[in-house]
Scaffold this active site. Structure first.
Site, PDB file in Angstrom:
ATOM      1  N   ASP A  77      -1.309  -8.277   1.014  1.00 37.43           N
ATOM      2  CA  ASP A  77      -0.077  -8.288   0.223  1.00 37.43           C
ATOM      3  C   ASP A  77       0.268  -9.709  -0.216  1.00 37.43           C
ATOM      4  O   ASP A  77       0.598  -9.950  -1.373  1.00 37.43           O
ATOM      5  CB  ASP A  77       1.094  -7.711   1.041  1.00 37.43           C
ATOM      6  CG  ASP A  77       1.003  -6.194   1.168  1.00 37.43           C
ATOM      7  OD1 ASP A  77      -0.106  -5.661   0.996  1.00 37.43           O
ATOM      8  OD2 ASP A  77       2.030  -5.546   1.437  1.00 37.43           O
TER       9      ASP A  77
ATOM     10  N   HIS B 279      -0.050   0.641   9.795  1.00 37.23           N
ATOM     11  CA  HIS B 279      -1.350   1.109   9.290  1.00 37.23           C
ATOM     12  C   HIS B 279      -2.231   1.462  10.472  1.00 37.23           C
ATOM     13  O   HIS B 279      -3.445   1.567  10.350  1.00 37.23           O
ATOM     14  CB  HIS B 279      -2.051   0.039   8.461  1.00 37.23           C
ATOM     15  CG  HIS B 279      -1.168  -0.589   7.433  1.00 37.23           C
ATOM     16  ND1 HIS B 279      -0.407  -1.701   7.694  1.00 37.23           N
ATOM     17  CD2 HIS B 279      -0.904  -0.233   6.160  1.00 37.23           C
ATOM     18  CE1 HIS B 279       0.283  -2.007   6.608  1.00 37.23           C
ATOM     19  NE2 HIS B 279      -0.002  -1.140   5.671  1.00 37.23           N
TER      20      HIS B 279
ATOM     21  N   GLY C 104       0.829  -1.188   0.000  1.00 41.42           N
ATOM     22  CA  GLY C 104       0.000   0.000   0.000  1.00 41.42           C
ATOM     23  C   GLY C 104       0.867   1.242   0.000  1.00 41.42           C
ATOM     24  O   GLY C 104       2.020   1.206   0.419  1.00 41.42           O
ATOM     25  N   SER C 105       0.316   2.365  -0.473  1.00 40.28           N
ATOM     26  CA  SER C 105       1.047   3.623  -0.412  1.00 40.28           C
ATOM     27  C   SER C 105       0.873   4.218   0.979  1.00 40.28           C
ATOM     28  O   SER C 105       0.115   3.712   1.795  1.00 40.28           O
ATOM     29  CB  SER C 105       0.543   4.584  -1.480  1.00 40.28           C
ATOM     30  OG  SER C 105       0.864   4.068  -2.750  1.00 40.28           O
ATOM     31  N   GLY C 106       1.609   5.327   1.226  1.00 40.54           N
ATOM     32  CA  GLY C 106       1.515   5.957   2.527  1.00 40.54           C
ATOM     33  C   GLY C 106       2.693   5.614   3.424  1.00 40.54           C
ATOM     34  O   GLY C 106       2.759   6.066   4.568  1.00 40.54           O
ATOM     35  N   HIS C 107       3.621   4.783   2.899  1.00 42.09           N
ATOM     36  CA  HIS C 107       4.797   4.389   3.682  1.00 42.09           C
ATOM     37  C   HIS C 107       6.082   4.989   3.107  1.00 42.09           C
ATOM     38  O   HIS C 107       7.169   4.508   3.380  1.00 42.09           O
ATOM     39  CB  HIS C 107       4.931   2.867   3.715  1.00 42.09           C
ATOM     40  CG  HIS C 107       3.715   2.170   4.213  1.00 42.09           C
ATOM     41  ND1 HIS C 107       3.187   2.422   5.455  1.00 42.09           N
ATOM     42  CD2 HIS C 107       2.909   1.241   3.640  1.00 42.09           C
ATOM     43  CE1 HIS C 107       2.106   1.663   5.622  1.00 42.09           C
ATOM     44  NE2 HIS C 107       1.908   0.952   4.537  1.00 42.09           N
TER      45      HIS C 107
ATOM     46  N   LYS D  85       5.663  -8.005   2.406  1.00 33.87           N
ATOM     47  CA  LYS D  85       5.466  -7.811   3.846  1.00 33.87           C
ATOM     48  C   LYS D  85       4.288  -8.689   4.284  1.00 33.87           C
ATOM     49  O   LYS D  85       3.321  -8.860   3.544  1.00 33.87           O
ATOM     50  CB  LYS D  85       5.171  -6.334   4.149  1.00 33.87           C
ATOM     51  CG  LYS D  85       6.302  -5.404   3.697  1.00 33.87           C
ATOM     52  CD  LYS D  85       6.231  -4.035   4.347  1.00 33.87           C
ATOM     53  CE  LYS D  85       5.036  -3.197   3.944  1.00 33.87           C
ATOM     54  NZ  LYS D  85       4.885  -3.015   2.477  1.00 33.87           N
TER      55      LYS D  85
END
Ligand SMILES: Nc1ncnc2c1ncn2[C@@H]1O[C@H](COP(=O)(O)OP(=O)(O)O)[C@@H](O)[C@H]1O
Ligand SMILES: [Mg+2]
Lengths: 206, 331
Positions: free
Chosen positions: B110, B219, B54-57, B105
């Site tokens: 994922d 998250h 996911g994005s945001g990392h 991960k």
């Protein structure tokens, strides 16, 4: 029961209506024991399913199911995308060449779908996942001889409600351990909507 | 919600455009995808390395694309794993004939999406292997449940497996060194404030002004304990103690450490944490071979940090020191 291409299209149109309507609710459920994206994921996926459904021609029910599967796989993401995608892909393969789909074939399709979800997610009944709704629904289909919409909705709803009492051991909710008890599993809630839509579509056509 | 964005629904595309604009010589975006690849991909006869999530990392994972690290990174929606078709595009773009290695991960989403992509790639004749990173000791290590999450320790897997692949190692050799890193890396994090997914518009959980959460996921997943905020020394010692309790890092070991900011924590605070981490490791007779301090695996604008320990042998030391041209990890 004779399930035709128009029924399948109708089914997923109603599913999309329900998912869009409950987008916030599903996300709220996922907020409590997940990462607040389930409603967003499902709404994105089913909107795309419906956008394409109206622009394509289908020979048989299996083609509609295949289209639904591929769209969910490529648009939903998260855990639920591959799981619902696999379910409808297996369903599609099971009813390929059968048109319209009769009750027994429909049952077979649902059995295969459930098997697919179990294999893909390596989860079993009682782990607070969508399997907890899929599984009892398949059981009703197997134990009846024809479609009983009231019984069917009742079983599905009760199964969804029951996920409240389960402690999650699979998926993101598993990190919440005991704290996951007392909350409905978001994927079970969306699975319920899929089957509620199915019952409404079949009932409306009787 | 207060964010510097144009539209919550296109943040990922907008971000990727910016990343490519900043590194036009080294990376490119595959058309109509959310995949960032090395501009010279594929490298013939080299194992291709793909990660994502996911994005945001950020800078994970696109910031780690570059010679010596990843060949491609797949960006999902914010905090949502990318879909198999996107991962498949990445695999196809970096396959130089020696196979492709996936760094995943440990999150159900994922794992499922990357596994499906691997099956699709294999059906197209590409050899694919993978490793699942599960370094977060805040979660019980169990094969009956989802198990431990993958957090900042993943960056060490990118670095070391990337260096190994760059040396011309086979797919199996890359896999085995990646597994070695996973076996020797442990992390744990904590947060002071929550974060807001743009499309959701509100924080996914709340922490009171005087509260912190120990063991939280990247998250915002539930951690070990929510309690009154304490000093940096106490926080550092709680994180390190839990990591050492896992029994992987013992007296006499050489370790690399990573003090990772979750998005809104100043480097000043990360350094304060590092000071205590060092002191504790010294006392325990564990030698710090190399230290990384900064933002490597963030959680949007969450305030907090994670500590990662990686036990090193000679091979891992060599690979850790080899050059990397990835914008977010230059060696
Ligand atoms: N291993 C699994 N097997 C079956 N269903 C699962 C599994 N893991 C998660 N799920 C279902 O997926 C739902 C979560 O979906 P979603 O929020 O879209 O993905 P994510 O958990 O990746 O954010 C859960 O509520 C659960 O019903
Ligand atoms: Mg979710």
């Amino acid at each position: 029961m004779e399930f035709r291409v128009e029924d399948a299209i109708h089914w997923f149109t109603v599913v999309n209506d329900k998912i869009q309507e409950n987008k916030e609710n599903l996300t709220t459920l996922d907020q409590v024991i997940g990462d607040s994206d389930h409603g967003i994921n499902m709404a994105r996926g089913f909107q795309e399913v419906v956008n394409k459904l109206s622009t394509q021609e289908y020979e048989e029910v299996a083609d509609v199911l295949n289209h639904v599967a591929m769209t969910l796989i490529s648009k939903v993401g998260g855990a639920s995308g591959p799981l619902f995608g696999t379910a409808f892909l297996k369903f599609s393969q099971a009813v390929k060449g059968i048109n319209p789909v009769d009750y027994d074939s429909f049952t077979k399709g649902l059995e295969e779908a459930l098997q697919g979800v179990k294999q893909r997610g390596k989860a079993k009944l009682g782990e607070k996942t969508m399997i907890d709704v899929w599984s009892p629904v398949v059981d009703v289909f197997q134990s009846e001889k024809g479609f009983e919409d009231n019984l069917f909705i009742e079983v599905a709803r009760e199964a969804m409600e029951n996920t409240k009492h389960i402690m999650a051991t699979k998926g993101r909710a598993a990190y919440f351990k005991e704290k996951s008890i007392g909350h409905i599993d978001p994927g079970s809630a969306s699975t319920y909507m899929i089957f509620e839509a199915l019952a409404e579509v079949i009932k409306g056509r009787k | 919600m207060k964010k510097i964005i144009n539209d919550p629904n296109i943040v990922v595309q907008d971000m990727l455009k910016g990343m490519v604009a900043a590194n036009p010589a080294t990376i490119k975006q595959l058309p109509d995808t959310t995949v960032i690849v090395r501009s010279d991909a594929p490298t013939i006869n080299k194992v291709g390395l793909v990660s994502g999530g996911g994005s945001g990392h950020e800078p994970a994972h696109a910031g780690y694309v570059g010679k010596g690290m990843l060949d491609a990174a797949v960006a999902g929606e914010v905090f949502t794993s990318p879909t198999p078709d996107q991962v498949l595009e990445a695999i196809k773009a970096v396959d130089g004939g020696s196979g492709v290695f996936l760094v995943i991960k440990n999150y159900t989403g994922d794992v499922l999406n990357f596994e499906m992509a691997a099956e699709l790639a294999e059906a197209e004749g590409i050899k694919v292997e993978h490793v699942i990173v599960n370094d977060d000791v805040a979660v019980e290590d169990s094969s009956f449940t989802t198990g431990r999450r993958g957090i900042a320790g993943t960056i060490f897997v990118h670095k070391i497996a990337g260096a190994k692949a760059e040396q011309g190692a086979t797919l199996d050799e890359v896999k085995s060194v990646a597994e070695k890193v996973v076996a020797n890396v442990r992390s744990m994090g904590m947060a002071l404030t929550p974060c807001t997914v743009p499309a959701a518009g509100k924080p996914s959980f709340n922490l009171k002004e005087n509260e912190m959460e120990i063991g939280i996921g990247i998250h915002g997943e539930s951690g070990i304990e929510r309690k009154e905020i304490s000093t940096a020394d106490e926080i550092a010692s709680e994180l390190v103690t839990k990591i050492l309790d896992d029994g992987v890092h013992v007296r006499g070991d050489d370790v690399a450490i990573m003090i990772n900011g979750l998005g809104a924590t100043p480097e000043m605070e990360l350094n304060i944490v590092n000071s205590k981490v060092n002191e504790i490791l010294n006392e325990k007779g564990i030698h710090v071979y190399k230290t990384f301090i900064g933002e490597y695996m963030t959680a949007l604008e969450m305030a907090g940090c994670s500590v990662t320990l990686l036990k090193l042998d000679d091979e891992l030391k060599t690979l850790l020191n080899l050059s990397s041209e990835a914008p977010a990890f230059r060696v």
